[in-house]
Enzyme design. Structure first.
Site, PDB file in Angstrom:
ATOM      1  N   ALA A  42       0.823  -1.209   0.000  1.00 43.13           N
ATOM      2  CA  ALA A  42       0.000   0.000   0.000  1.00 43.13           C
ATOM      3  C   ALA A  42       0.861   1.264   0.000  1.00 43.13           C
ATOM      4  O   ALA A  42       0.525   2.260  -0.659  1.00 43.13           O
ATOM      5  CB  ALA A  42      -0.913  -0.007   1.219  1.00 43.13           C
ATOM      6  N   LYS A  62       1.062 -17.074   0.766  1.00 39.95           N
ATOM      7  CA  LYS A  62       2.402 -16.462   0.793  1.00 39.95           C
ATOM      8  C   LYS A  62       2.656 -15.740   2.114  1.00 39.95           C
ATOM      9  O   LYS A  62       3.812 -15.549   2.522  1.00 39.95           O
ATOM     10  CB  LYS A  62       2.596 -15.526  -0.405  1.00 39.95           C
ATOM     11  CG  LYS A  62       1.542 -14.440  -0.582  1.00 39.95           C
ATOM     12  CD  LYS A  62       1.790 -13.204   0.250  1.00 39.95           C
ATOM     13  CE  LYS A  62       0.635 -12.237   0.124  1.00 39.95           C
ATOM     14  NZ  LYS A  62       0.820 -11.016   0.953  1.00 39.95           N
ATOM     15  N   ASP A  93       3.922 -12.139  -5.542  1.00 39.23           N
ATOM     16  CA  ASP A  93       3.502 -11.714  -4.214  1.00 39.23           C
ATOM     17  C   ASP A  93       4.402 -12.311  -3.135  1.00 39.23           C
ATOM     18  O   ASP A  93       4.680 -11.683  -2.107  1.00 39.23           O
ATOM     19  CB  ASP A  93       2.048 -12.137  -3.992  1.00 39.23           C
ATOM     20  CG  ASP A  93       1.297 -11.191  -3.066  1.00 39.23           C
ATOM     21  OD1 ASP A  93       1.906 -10.265  -2.528  1.00 39.23           O
ATOM     22  OD2 ASP A  93       0.077 -11.386  -2.894  1.00 39.23           O
ATOM     23  N   THR A 102       6.511  -9.928  -0.409  1.00 37.62           N
ATOM     24  CA  THR A 102       6.107 -10.042   0.988  1.00 37.62           C
ATOM     25  C   THR A 102       7.212 -10.619   1.858  1.00 37.62           C
ATOM     26  O   THR A 102       7.268 -10.347   3.059  1.00 37.62           O
ATOM     27  CB  THR A 102       4.833 -10.905   1.110  1.00 37.62           C
ATOM     28  OG1 THR A 102       3.904 -10.520   0.106  1.00 37.62           O
ATOM     29  CG2 THR A 102       4.174 -10.722   2.446  1.00 37.62           C
ATOM     30  N   SER A 140       6.206  -5.190   4.643  1.00 34.53           N
ATOM     31  CA  SER A 140       5.344  -6.344   4.876  1.00 34.53           C
ATOM     32  C   SER A 140       5.041  -6.520   6.362  1.00 34.53           C
ATOM     33  O   SER A 140       5.945  -6.719   7.178  1.00 34.53           O
ATOM     34  CB  SER A 140       6.007  -7.616   4.341  1.00 34.53           C
ATOM     35  OG  SER A 140       5.353  -8.766   4.820  1.00 34.53           O
ATOM     36  N   ARG A 141       3.751  -6.470   6.724  1.00 35.64           N
ATOM     37  CA  ARG A 141       3.372  -6.696   8.124  1.00 35.64           C
ATOM     38  C   ARG A 141       3.774  -8.098   8.569  1.00 35.64           C
ATOM     39  O   ARG A 141       4.199  -8.316   9.702  1.00 35.64           O
ATOM     40  CB  ARG A 141       1.858  -6.558   8.295  1.00 35.64           C
ATOM     41  CG  ARG A 141       1.306  -5.191   8.049  1.00 35.64           C
ATOM     42  CD  ARG A 141      -0.192  -5.214   8.290  1.00 35.64           C
ATOM     43  NE  ARG A 141      -0.844  -4.085   7.656  1.00 35.64           N
ATOM     44  CZ  ARG A 141      -2.151  -3.895   7.657  1.00 35.64           C
ATOM     45  NH1 ARG A 141      -2.937  -4.778   8.264  1.00 35.64           N
ATOM     46  NH2 ARG A 141      -2.681  -2.842   7.060  1.00 35.64           N
ATOM     47  N   ASN A 142       3.593  -9.067   7.677  1.00 34.25           N
ATOM     48  CA  ASN A 142       3.894 -10.446   8.040  1.00 34.25           C
ATOM     49  C   ASN A 142       5.390 -10.639   8.260  1.00 34.25           C
ATOM     50  O   ASN A 142       5.794 -11.318   9.205  1.00 34.25           O
ATOM     51  CB  ASN A 142       3.363 -11.393   6.960  1.00 34.25           C
ATOM     52  CG  ASN A 142       1.846 -11.430   6.943  1.00 34.25           C
ATOM     53  OD1 ASN A 142       1.218 -12.084   7.752  1.00 34.25           O
ATOM     54  ND2 ASN A 142       1.250 -10.677   6.017  1.00 34.25           N
TER      55      ASN A 142
END
Length: 343
Positions: A141, A192, A245, A249, A255-257
Site C-alpha cells: 500500500a 504467501k 507476491d 512479501t 510487509s506486516r507479516n
C-alpha cells in the site's frame, strides 16, 4: 466515470481508493472510526495508515455504510478476513443487482477452510447475480499510494466482470492483468503470508540469504502442492499472485507479516508482537487455516506445520528450524513434479 464504494479505510483500502480516484471515479470510503473519517474528509490524509500521503479530493469518507453504498457501480471490500462475513451482511440491504463485489483481502477462514470469494458467496442471497472478483498481487500500500509502478491480477468466475474491474483500476502506475484461475489467485495471495512470516522469523534469528532463498523456494512448492490439490492451475503460482507476491512479501520491511515474523525471531511472544504491530497480521490466522486444511486433504506442508508449532504450540523458533533441517532426505523432484502442467 463510475461510483465505487470502498469498504475498509486501512492502508490497502485507502491506497486502492487513491488508484480509483486518480482514474476520475467517484470514490466513497467507509470506516468505523469517526475521527479517521473526519480526517480524510477535512485534511485529505489518513496518517495512521499512510503517513505523509495526500489523498485526492474526490475521495469522500463515511461511517454510515448505507450512505457509502448509494447508487454505487461496484463495491470493493478491503477488510480483514475475519470481518468479511460481517461486512457482507451489512451491505445486503443496500446491494444493487448485478454490480461486482471486488475483494482485495488475503486469507482463508480457519473454521471452514473457505477462500474469501466462497465466504462472500455464502453470505449473499441464494440465486444472487452479483459477480465476485478478487484483486491480488505484489502490491504494498505504501508504494501504491506514492504512485510507484505496481502490477496486479484480477480473477473471477465471471471474466466479463474481471475485465470491467481491470478497466476500473488500470492506469500508468497501476497495471492490471486478468487470470481465470480464481482458486489459484486467492490461494497464492493468502498462503504467501505464511512464508513471509517465516522469512521474517529467519531474519530475526540472524540467518542469511541462503536460508531465505531456500525458504521461499520450498515455500512456493508447498503453496503449489496445496493449490493443485484444491483445483488451481499450477502456472498461476509462477505468476503475480504466486511468485510475485511471495517475493515482495518475504523481502520488504513494508510487509506486516515479515515484520511480525522478525519480532518473533528476536524473541518476542506472539502477544507482544500483535500489541506492537497494532494492525491485523493475516498470516497468523492463515497459518492455522492452512495447517488444518492440509491435514484434511492430506497434503504435506512442513514449513506451515513448523510455523503452526511456533504460533500455537509455543515451540521455540530455533527448534522449528532444526526440525525442518533434519527432515528425512528427499529428491527435489518429488515435491516439484506437481508444479508442472499435465501434458
Amino acid at each position: 466515470m463510475s461510483k465505487i464504494a470502498v469498504l475498509g479505510a486501512g492502508s490497502w483500502g485507502t491506497a486502492l481508493a487513491m488508484v480509483l480516484a486518480d482514474n476520475d471515479h467517484e470514490v466513497k470510503i467507509w470506516g468505523r472510526r469517526e475521527i479517521q473519517i473526519t480526517e480524510i474528509n477535512d485534511l485529505h490524509t489518513n496518517n495512521k495508515y499512510l503517513p505523509d500521503v495526500k489523498l485526492p479530493h474526490n475521495i469522500k469518507a463515511f461511517t454510515d455504510i448505507g450512505m457509502t453504498l448509494v447508487d454505487t457501480d461496484a463495491i470493493l471490500l478491503v477488510v480483514p478476513t475475519k470481518s468479511i462475513r460481517t461486512v457482507v451482511k451489512l451491505i445486503l440491504p443496500y446491494l444493487r443487482t448485478d454490480i461486482p463485489i471486488i475483494h482485495a483481502s488475503k486469507g482463508i477462514e480457519p473454521s471452514s477452510s473457505k477462500r474469501i470469494s466462497e465466504m462472500i458467496e455464502e453470505e449473499l442471497p441464494k440465486g444472487n447475480s452479483n459477480p465476485v472478483v478478487v484483486l491480488s498481487g505484489p502490491s504494498h500500500a505504501e508504494e501504491v499510494s506514492q504512485r510507484q509502478p505496481t502490477t496486479v491480477t484480477v480473477s473471477s468466475l465471471n471474466m466479463d466482470a474481471a475485465e470491467y474491474v481491470q478497466d476500473l483500476f488500470m492506469n500508468q502506475s497501476f497495471r492490471v492483468y486478468t487470470n481465470a484461475d480464481l482458486i489459484g489467485v486467492e490461494l497464492g495471495g493468502a498462503l504467501k503470508n505464511i512464508i513471509a512470516l517465516c522469512a521474517g522469523l529467519t531474519d530475526g534469528l540472524g540467518f542469511g540469504d541462503n536460508a531465505k532463498a531456500a525458504l521461499m523456494t520450498r515455500g512456493l512448492a508447498e503453496i503449489a502442492r496445496l493449490g493443485i490439490k484444491l483445483g488451481a492451475n499450477p502456472l498461476t503460482f509462477s505468476g503475480l499472485s504466486g511468485l510475485g507476491d511471495l517475493i515482495v512479501t518475504c523481502t520488504s520491511v513494508h510487509s506486516r507479516n515479515w515484520r511480525a515474523g522478525n519480532m518473533l525471531g528476536k524473541g518476542m511472544s506472539i502477544d507482544e508482537v500483535l500489541e506492537q504491530m497494532g494492525m491485523v497480521v493475516e498470516g497468523i490466522r492463515t497459518t492455522e487455516a492452512a495447517y488444518l486444511l492440509a491435514k484434511k486433504v492430506n497434503v504435506e506442508m512442513p514449513i506451515t506445520s513448523a510455523l503452526y508449532g511456533v504460533l500455537f504450540s509455543r515451540k521455540k523458533p530455533e527448534d522449528a528450524v532444526e526440525e525442518l533441517m533434519g527432515r528425512v532426505k528427499k529428491h527435489e523432484g518429488e515435491d516439484l513434479s506437481g508444479l508442472l502442467p499435465n501434458k
